[in-house]
Design a protein around this motif. Structure first.
Motif, short mmCIF file in Angstrom:
data_model
loop_
_atom_site.label_atom_id
_atom_site.label_comp_id
_atom_site.label_asym_id
_atom_site.label_seq_id
_atom_site.Cartn_x
_atom_site.Cartn_y
_atom_site.Cartn_z
N PRO A 115 0.79 -1.24 0.00
CA PRO A 115 0.00 0.00 0.00
C PRO A 115 0.83 1.29 0.00
O PRO A 115 0.47 2.25 -0.68
CB PRO A 115 -0.83 -0.13 1.30
CG PRO A 115 -0.99 -1.61 1.45
CD PRO A 115 0.31 -2.21 1.00
N LEU A 116 1.94 1.31 0.73
CA LEU A 116 2.76 2.53 0.78
C LEU A 116 3.26 2.91 -0.61
O LEU A 116 3.21 4.07 -1.01
CB LEU A 116 3.94 2.32 1.73
CG LEU A 116 4.85 3.52 1.99
CD1 LEU A 116 5.40 3.46 3.41
CD2 LEU A 116 6.02 3.57 1.01
N THR A 130 0.45 4.23 -2.77
CA THR A 130 0.05 5.57 -2.39
C THR A 130 1.02 6.62 -2.92
O THR A 130 0.62 7.66 -3.45
CB THR A 130 -0.04 5.69 -0.86
OG1 THR A 130 -1.02 4.77 -0.37
CG2 THR A 130 -0.44 7.09 -0.44
N ARG A 168 -4.91 -1.43 0.57
CA ARG A 168 -4.55 -0.63 1.74
C ARG A 168 -4.51 -1.54 2.96
O ARG A 168 -5.10 -2.63 2.95
CB ARG A 168 -5.53 0.53 1.95
CG ARG A 168 -6.94 0.12 2.33
CD ARG A 168 -7.86 1.34 2.44
NE ARG A 168 -9.15 1.00 2.99
CZ ARG A 168 -10.16 0.50 2.29
NH1 ARG A 168 -10.00 0.26 1.00
NH2 ARG A 168 -11.32 0.22 2.86
N GLY A 169 -3.82 -1.08 3.99
CA GLY A 169 -3.69 -1.89 5.19
C GLY A 169 -4.82 -1.67 6.17
O GLY A 169 -5.58 -0.71 6.07
N GLY A 212 -4.17 3.00 6.54
CA GLY A 212 -3.80 1.89 5.68
C GLY A 212 -3.03 2.29 4.45
O GLY A 212 -2.61 1.44 3.68
N ALA A 213 -2.81 3.59 4.25
CA ALA A 213 -2.10 4.06 3.07
C ALA A 213 -0.62 4.32 3.36
O ALA A 213 0.25 3.96 2.59
CB ALA A 213 -2.76 5.33 2.54
N CYS A 255 1.37 3.68 12.94
CA CYS A 255 0.30 2.72 13.20
C CYS A 255 0.26 2.54 14.72
O CYS A 255 1.02 1.77 15.28
CB CYS A 255 0.61 1.41 12.50
SG CYS A 255 -0.50 0.05 12.93
N ASP A 275 -0.43 -3.30 7.96
CA ASP A 275 -0.13 -1.88 7.84
C ASP A 275 0.19 -1.60 6.37
O ASP A 275 -0.15 -2.40 5.50
CB ASP A 275 1.00 -1.45 8.79
CG ASP A 275 2.30 -2.22 8.56
OD1 ASP A 275 2.49 -2.78 7.46
OD2 ASP A 275 3.14 -2.26 9.48
N SER A 276 0.82 -0.49 6.07
CA SER A 276 1.01 -0.15 4.66
C SER A 276 2.20 -0.88 4.04
O SER A 276 2.55 -0.62 2.89
CB SER A 276 1.20 1.36 4.50
OG SER A 276 2.37 1.80 5.18
N TYR A 277 2.78 -1.82 4.77
CA TYR A 277 3.96 -2.53 4.27
C TYR A 277 3.93 -4.04 4.52
O TYR A 277 4.47 -4.80 3.75
CB TYR A 277 5.21 -1.94 4.93
CG TYR A 277 6.47 -2.09 4.12
CD1 TYR A 277 6.80 -1.16 3.14
CD2 TYR A 277 7.34 -3.15 4.32
CE1 TYR A 277 7.96 -1.28 2.39
CE2 TYR A 277 8.49 -3.29 3.57
CZ TYR A 277 8.80 -2.35 2.61
OH TYR A 277 9.94 -2.48 1.85
#
Length: 349
Positions: free
Chosen positions: A222-223, A226, A292-293, A298-299, A306, A324-326
């Motif tokens: 997600p990261l 984004t 997303r997380g 989540g981004a 977090c 999470d985003s990773y």
């Protein structure tokens, strides 16, 4: 007499069946893991680094909701593989200050979130390099010899499963700092060559059953979507995925060659395609969200972004591929282990 013989036969059959079921326990005495946050179960907790997660909501689905230092809502692959090998439901972090000598026998993880094959990665992140993890491994074997004798230590070296998981942080972060020296392809090749060098060093220290994870589609976390995927589409970062594929294309044949050269087993474990398919087709695997997380927005939420004060963390993390985003959720890790690693783990026995 016939009845006694029948009873005896049934008892022997039961014993034999139980022995087969317990075969993994007998065959694999321990699991020893090296790498990054995918396998870290708490080694970063006492390091002077920002890459920590020993606070809620991390661990919300771990036993007793304990934020142990695992970069997930629950268990991570080092735990799940240890369970699949019949060793334990969780694998301790080697730097856990509460470890007793007996806790070492079924294995530990030396992994450190944020590290990589490139020594610069660990330096930037202030974490433990994979090369320093080998130093801790030497210390681990010395402790086994000290407390349990040379024979027990040799048995662990000869028959344990050694797992190496890294490259994501190198590809996603350190390449930018190294781009004046490498293009994308040459940096991916440098990392793959470093991974092979690491396996050689591990083999020199006595490891005989070594599995190495491929790179994952890190451009689809997600990261990355984004930051680099476009404001509206939030697609995968294709250049980053290209680097991951190049790393894998270099690593796989190199490990196959190494397996023929060295005694024991050197195993390339491909996780790229399975995770990529989960991300592209989440409903196929029973997930609802893959872009997303669960934690925070989540981004961009990871580590201290977090946290328990973030009001947007989802209530049902098992519906998400990413926690999470990773980092994936425990359920996503479980799907990977169940769907993919069975065919590789069978080669270890």
């Amino acid at each position: 007499m016939k009845l006694q013989m029948l009873c005896l036969a049934l008892v022997l059959l039961a014993v034999e069946t139980n022995a087969i079921k317990q075969g993994k326990n007998v065959t694999i005495p321990a699991l020893l893991v090296f790498g990054d946050s995918i396998m870290d179960t708490g080694n970063n907790n006492n390091l002077p680094t920002l890459l920590k997660c020993n606070f809620p909501p991390y661990g919300k689905d771990f036993p007793n909701g304990f934020a142990s230092g695992r970069f997930s809502d629950g268990r991570v692959p080092s735990d799940l593989i240890a369970e699949k090998l019949g060793l334990a439901k969780t694998l301790p972090a080697y730097l856990n200050r509460n470890l007793k000598p007996d806790d070492l026998l079924k294995g530990v993880t030396f992994a450190s979130g944020g590290t990589g094959y490139d020594p610069l990665t660990a330096k930037i992140m202030s974490v433990i390099s994979v090369w320093d993890q080998l130093t801790y491994f030497k210390e681990y074997i010395s402790k086994i010899k000290q407390h349990f004798g040379e024979e027990r230590a040799q048995n662990i070296l000869d028959h344990s499963f050694f797992l190496v998981v890294s490259s994501s942080n190198d590809l996603a972060h350190t390449y930018l700092a190294q781009s004046h020296r490498y293009d994308r392809k040459s940096y991916a090749n440098f990392l793959a060559d470093s991974a092979v060098k690491f396996v050689r060093e591990l083999h020199k220290l006595g490891a005989r059953k070594i599995g190495v994870f491929s790179a994952v589609p890190v451009g689809c976390v997600p990261l990355q979507r984004t930051v680099f995927g476009g404001m509206l589409t939030r697609g995968c970062n294709r250049p980053l995925n290209y680097m991951a594929k190049q790393f894998n294309a270099r690593l796989s044949p190199a490990l196959e060659s190494l397996d023929k050269e060295l005694d024991g087993l050197i195993l390339y474990i491909d996780v790229y395609d399975t995770l990529f398919d989960m991300i592209q087709h989440p409903k196929k695997y029973g997930f609802e969200v893959a872009d997303r997380g669960c934690c925070g927005s989540g981004a961009l939420a990871v580590s201290y972004m977090c946290n328990i004060l973030n009001p947007f963390t989802c209530s049902n993390s098992s519906a998400y591929v990413f926690w999470d985003s990773y980092h994936p959720t425990e359920r996503a890790y479980q799907v990977i282990v169940d769907n993919l690693l069975d065919k590789y783990l069978s080669k270890v026995f």
